[in-house]
Design a protein around this motif. Structure first.
Motif, mmCIF file in Angstrom:
data_model
loop_
_atom_site.group_PDB
_atom_site.id
_atom_site.type_symbol
_atom_site.label_atom_id
_atom_site.label_comp_id
_atom_site.label_asym_id
_atom_site.label_seq_id
_atom_site.Cartn_x
_atom_site.Cartn_y
_atom_site.Cartn_z
ATOM 1 N N MET A 267 0.671 -0.985 -0.115
ATOM 2 C CA MET A 267 -0.633 0.274 -0.378
ATOM 3 C C MET A 267 0.878 1.398 0.211
ATOM 4 O O MET A 267 1.606 1.133 0.651
ATOM 5 N N LYS A 268 0.235 1.997 -0.713
ATOM 6 C CA LYS A 268 1.185 3.604 -0.703
ATOM 7 C C LYS A 268 0.441 4.673 0.096
ATOM 8 O O LYS A 268 -0.470 4.718 -0.615
ATOM 9 N N VAL A 269 1.884 5.577 0.044
ATOM 10 C CA VAL A 269 1.030 6.711 1.431
ATOM 11 C C VAL A 269 1.469 7.912 1.018
ATOM 12 O O VAL A 269 2.791 7.313 0.505
ATOM 13 N N LEU B 30 -4.759 3.682 8.809
ATOM 14 C CA LEU B 30 -3.071 3.062 8.009
ATOM 15 C C LEU B 30 -3.456 1.819 7.981
ATOM 16 O O LEU B 30 -3.264 0.537 7.084
ATOM 17 N N GLN B 31 -3.240 0.793 9.345
ATOM 18 C CA GLN B 31 -2.866 -0.801 9.558
ATOM 19 C C GLN B 31 -4.374 -1.112 8.586
ATOM 20 O O GLN B 31 -4.243 -2.628 8.077
ATOM 21 N N LEU B 32 -5.819 -0.741 8.781
ATOM 22 C CA LEU B 32 -6.631 -1.128 8.328
ATOM 23 C C LEU B 32 -7.131 -1.244 7.086
ATOM 24 O O LEU B 32 -7.080 -2.228 7.021
ATOM 25 N N LEU B 33 -6.528 0.296 6.649
ATOM 26 C CA LEU B 33 -6.620 -0.391 5.413
ATOM 27 C C LEU B 33 -5.874 -0.987 4.423
ATOM 28 O O LEU B 33 -5.880 -1.875 3.061
ATOM 29 N N LYS B 34 -4.692 -1.577 4.857
ATOM 30 C CA LYS B 34 -3.497 -2.330 4.747
ATOM 31 C C LYS B 34 -4.403 -3.456 4.634
ATOM 32 O O LYS B 34 -3.661 -4.375 3.480
ATOM 33 N N ASP B 35 -4.467 -3.705 6.092
ATOM 34 C CA ASP B 35 -4.830 -5.229 5.591
ATOM 35 C C ASP B 35 -6.374 -5.960 5.072
ATOM 36 O O ASP B 35 -6.215 -6.288 4.560
ATOM 37 N N VAL B 36 -7.430 -4.619 4.555
ATOM 38 C CA VAL B 36 -8.255 -4.717 3.485
ATOM 39 C C VAL B 36 -7.851 -5.194 2.150
ATOM 40 O O VAL B 36 -8.775 -5.866 1.396
ATOM 41 N N GLY B 37 -6.327 -4.653 2.078
ATOM 42 C CA GLY B 37 -6.113 -4.355 1.009
ATOM 43 C C GLY B 37 -5.674 -2.770 -0.348
ATOM 44 O O GLY B 37 -5.775 -2.768 -1.267
ATOM 45 N N CYS B 38 -6.512 -2.375 0.644
ATOM 46 C CA CYS B 38 -6.547 -0.652 -0.320
ATOM 47 C C CYS B 38 -4.979 -0.126 -0.697
ATOM 48 O O CYS B 38 -3.859 -0.061 -0.594
ATOM 49 N N HIS B 39 -4.851 -0.173 -2.383
ATOM 50 C CA HIS B 39 -3.930 -0.057 -2.700
ATOM 51 C C HIS B 39 -3.546 1.842 -2.152
ATOM 52 O O HIS B 39 -1.794 1.549 -2.131
ATOM 53 N N VAL B 40 -4.280 2.479 -2.321
ATOM 54 C CA VAL B 40 -3.540 3.769 -2.149
ATOM 55 C C VAL B 40 -3.755 4.815 -1.051
ATOM 56 O O VAL B 40 -5.075 5.078 -1.367
ATOM 57 N N VAL B 41 -3.409 5.325 -0.548
ATOM 58 C CA VAL B 41 -3.675 6.088 0.748
ATOM 59 C C VAL B 41 -3.154 7.281 0.148
ATOM 60 O O VAL B 41 -2.312 8.341 0.528
ATOM 61 N N LEU C 292 -16.830 0.153 2.480
ATOM 62 C CA LEU C 292 -17.041 0.638 1.002
ATOM 63 C C LEU C 292 -15.509 0.303 0.334
ATOM 64 O O LEU C 292 -15.177 0.755 -1.219
ATOM 65 N N ILE C 293 -14.464 0.018 1.090
ATOM 66 C CA ILE C 293 -13.167 -0.208 0.173
ATOM 67 C C ILE C 293 -13.376 -1.600 -0.545
ATOM 68 O O ILE C 293 -12.839 -1.665 -1.282
ATOM 69 N N ARG C 294 -13.822 -1.908 0.292
ATOM 70 C CA ARG C 294 -14.458 -3.381 -0.102
ATOM 71 C C ARG C 294 -14.662 -3.496 -1.688
ATOM 72 O O ARG C 294 -15.055 -4.244 -2.311
#
Length: 282
Positions: free
Chosen positions: A1-3, A79-90, A40-42
């Motif tokens: 995941m890119k931030v 950020l950890q939650l977004l990484k765990d769910v598979g989000c690509h970019v923050v 929403l991310i999913r």
């Protein structure tokens, strides 16, 4: 995941590393993420090749300074939650990155949508929402953007803004994600006491009863029942309840079979404001 923390770095990444025909899904948030945000991310991950989330507590949409100061900020956890769910970019900008030195809202005309319900109680709120969402859409350039229906008025206003500003973004409303007792998930729920959180089931159960009662009783009778119902509950104060046309958001005095309606409610638990809504058509 890119931030990324700057518009320049985010746009450079998109222009250099994302294939031109990639479909971009976008979920703007103010952080303090919960399962509703992650749903929403999913959805975006299923429907797009690249999913972007933003975390930005937007100062211009808070009508009370103390609400802005109290808003929970849990960036590392988010950020950890977004990484765990598979989000690509923050996208994680500062206030200065978004507003430079001018922390103020654009003025918008949402054809009157902004004057109903929340607009009557939160002065300037929707100008702030319009300002940040328009800015983020211009930075991210998404094909699809995802918003929860808990903030249904906000959803309709963003759809209106996209049309009036000729923005090439498909705005998608997603179902309200609820706790086990029916309480609509919100970052504000974390501020509730254990008792308040448990008893807050009254909000959703009231809406469910309204859906049944409106089949038999008049709008006025249902309104009076809701007011009376909350007067009996010591933990919650009703700010407003209304049955409104889904398209115009104007409150109605009678139900027509050829239109769509929603029941909208705002309630205070001490200083914590909770909102919810429910379709009355399905």
């Amino acid at each position: 995941m890119k931030v990324f923390k700057t518009k320049k770095d985010l746009k450079t990444y998109f222009s250099n590393l994302i294939p031109k025909k990639s479909k971009i899904g976008f979920v703007p948030t103010m952080g303090a993420l919960h399962k509703g945000h992650l749903s929403l991310i999913r959805t975006s991950l299923k429907e797009n090749s690249v999913t972007v989330a933003s975390i930005f507590v937007n100062p211009t949409q808070f009508d009370k300074k103390e609400d802005l100061e109290k808003y929970p900020r849990t960036t590392e956890r988010d950020l950890q939650l977004l990484k765990d769910v598979g989000c690509h970019v923050v996208f994680l900008p500062s206030v200065e990155e978004i507003y430079n030195q001018n922390v103020s809202s654009e003025r918008f005309d949402f054809d009157g949508l902004e004057n109903e319900m929340e607009g009557k109680f939160r002065g300037g709120h929707f100008d702030g929402v319009g300002t940040i969402v328009k800015t983020l859409f211009e930075i991210v350039s998404p094909n699809n953007a995802y918003f929860g229906e808990k903030d249904f008025q906000q959803l309709q206003i963003i759809k209106k803004m996209v049309v009036k500003n000729h923005m090439n973004v498909h705005v998608i409303g997603c179902p309200i994600y609820r706790e086990t007792n029916g309480l609509a998930m919100s970052s504000r729920n974390e501020r509730l006491s254990i008792e308040q959180r448990k008893e807050a089931s009254i909000i959703y159960s009231t809406l469910l009863e309204v859906k049944e009662k409106i089949k038999v009783f008049s709008v006025k009778e249902v309104n009076n029942w809701v007011i009376s119902h909350f007067k009996k509950h010591p933990l919650f104060e009703l700010e407003y309840f209304t049955i409104a046309d889904e398209e115009t958001l104007k409150n109605v005095s009678e139900i027509s079979p050829d239109k769509k309606y929603r029941a909208f409610i705002a309630v205070y638990a001490d200083s914590i404001r909770l909102i919810d809504n429910l379709s009355l058509n399905n």
